[in-house]
Write a protein that holds these residues in place. Structure first.
Motif, PDB file in Angstrom:
ATOM      1  N   ALA A 144       0.819  -1.211   0.000  1.00 22.63           N
ATOM      2  CA  ALA A 144       0.000   0.000   0.000  1.00 22.63           C
ATOM      3  C   ALA A 144       0.853   1.262   0.000  1.00 22.63           C
ATOM      4  N   ALA A 145       2.131   1.123   0.369  1.00 22.32           N
ATOM      5  CA  ALA A 145       3.038   2.271   0.435  1.00 22.32           C
ATOM      6  C   ALA A 145       4.467   1.735   0.384  1.00 22.32           C
TER       7      ALA A 145
ATOM      8  N   GLN B 185       3.101   1.746   5.417  1.00 21.25           N
ATOM      9  CA  GLN B 185       2.711   0.347   5.588  1.00 21.25           C
ATOM     10  C   GLN B 185       2.134   0.082   6.976  1.00 21.25           C
ATOM     11  N   VAL B 186       2.616   0.782   8.003  1.00 18.24           N
ATOM     12  CA  VAL B 186       2.014   0.662   9.333  1.00 18.24           C
ATOM     13  C   VAL B 186       0.565   1.132   9.269  1.00 18.24           C
TER      14      VAL B 186
ATOM     15  N   LEU C 127       5.312   5.646  14.770  1.00 18.20           N
ATOM     16  CA  LEU C 127       4.354   6.594  15.359  1.00 18.20           C
ATOM     17  C   LEU C 127       3.601   7.371  14.290  1.00 18.20           C
ATOM     18  N   ALA C 128       4.282   7.748  13.210  1.00 17.29           N
ATOM     19  CA  ALA C 128       3.617   8.481  12.123  1.00 17.29           C
ATOM     20  C   ALA C 128       2.533   7.618  11.490  1.00 17.29           C
ATOM     21  N   GLY C 129       2.823   6.337  11.274  1.00 16.43           N
ATOM     22  CA  GLY C 129       1.817   5.439  10.713  1.00 16.43           C
ATOM     23  C   GLY C 129       0.653   5.223  11.659  1.00 16.43           C
ATOM     24  N   ILE C 130       0.952   5.092  12.950  1.00 16.58           N
ATOM     25  CA  ILE C 130      -0.105   4.949  13.957  1.00 16.58           C
ATOM     26  C   ILE C 130      -0.979   6.198  13.974  1.00 16.58           C
ATOM     27  N   ALA C 131      -0.360   7.376  13.948  1.00 11.04           N
ATOM     28  CA  ALA C 131      -1.122   8.629  13.975  1.00 11.04           C
ATOM     29  C   ALA C 131      -2.068   8.725  12.782  1.00 11.04           C
ATOM     30  N   ARG C 132      -1.595   8.316  11.614  1.00 13.16           N
ATOM     31  CA  ARG C 132      -2.469   8.330  10.427  1.00 13.16           C
ATOM     32  C   ARG C 132      -3.662   7.412  10.631  1.00 13.16           C
TER      33      ARG C 132
END
Length: 135
Positions: free
Chosen positions: A44-45, A51-52, A92-97
Motif C-alpha cells: 500500500a506504500a 505500511q504501518v 508513530l507516524a503510521g499509527i497517527a495516520r
C-alpha cells in the motif's frame, strides 16, 4: 467497549500506548498478521509509516468484519524488518495516520515490536498481529 486500557502506577511512564488492557467480553478475535497491503496483495506504500497505517487499517477491517470495533483491540504485535529504535518515529507516524483515519484509540492498546530479518516478500516491511475482545 469491551477493553479497558490501563496504566497502573509504578509501570514505565509512556504516552503512546497503554501497558495493560483488560478484556471483559465473551469472544476472542485473533487476527493473522496483517501487512500494509491492498486487497490485491500489493504494498500500500513504499515506506514504513505508510505500511504501518495500511496494516492497521486492515486490522480494523478484520475486527469490524468479526463484529467488533477499534475499542475492542486488546493487543498488537508489530514485526518490522531490520528494526532499530530510530524507526520508532516512522511507526508513530503510521499509527497517527491510522488514529486519524480509522479512529484507533490514543493511547494505543498494549503493543510490542519484534525485529525480523524478512517477511513474506521483500516489499513488505511490517506485519501486525492483533487480539480483540468482543462483548
Amino acid at each position: 467497549m469491551t477493553v479497558e486500557l490501563m496504566h497502573p502506577d509504578g509501570m514505565l511512564e509512556q504516552t503512546d500506548y497503554s501497558p495493560v488492557a483488560v478484556g471483559t467480553g465473551s469472544r476472542l478475535v485473533l487476527l493473522a498478521g496483517q501487512a500494509g497491503v491492498t486487497p490485491d496483495f500489493k504494498p500500500a506504500a513504499p515506506d514504513l509509516a505508510g505500511q504501518v497505517h495500511a496494516a492497521l487499517r486492515n486490522i480494523v477491517i478484520g475486527v469490524r468484519g468479526a463484529g467488533g470495533d477499534v475499542g475492542d483491540l486488546a493487543r498488537l504485535t508489530f514485526y518490522i524488518v531490520g528494526w532499530v529504535p530510530e524507526m520508532w518515529n516512522e511507526v508513530l507516524a503510521g499509527i497517527a495516520r491510522a488514529q486519524e483515519s480509522e479512529g484507533l484509540p490514543a493511547p494505543m492498546p498494549p503493543l510490542s515490536i519484534i525485529g525480523v530479518a524478512a517477511l513474506f516478500t521483500p516489499d513488505f516491511v511490517v506485519e501486525i498481529e492483533a487480539t480483540a475482545v468482543l462483548g
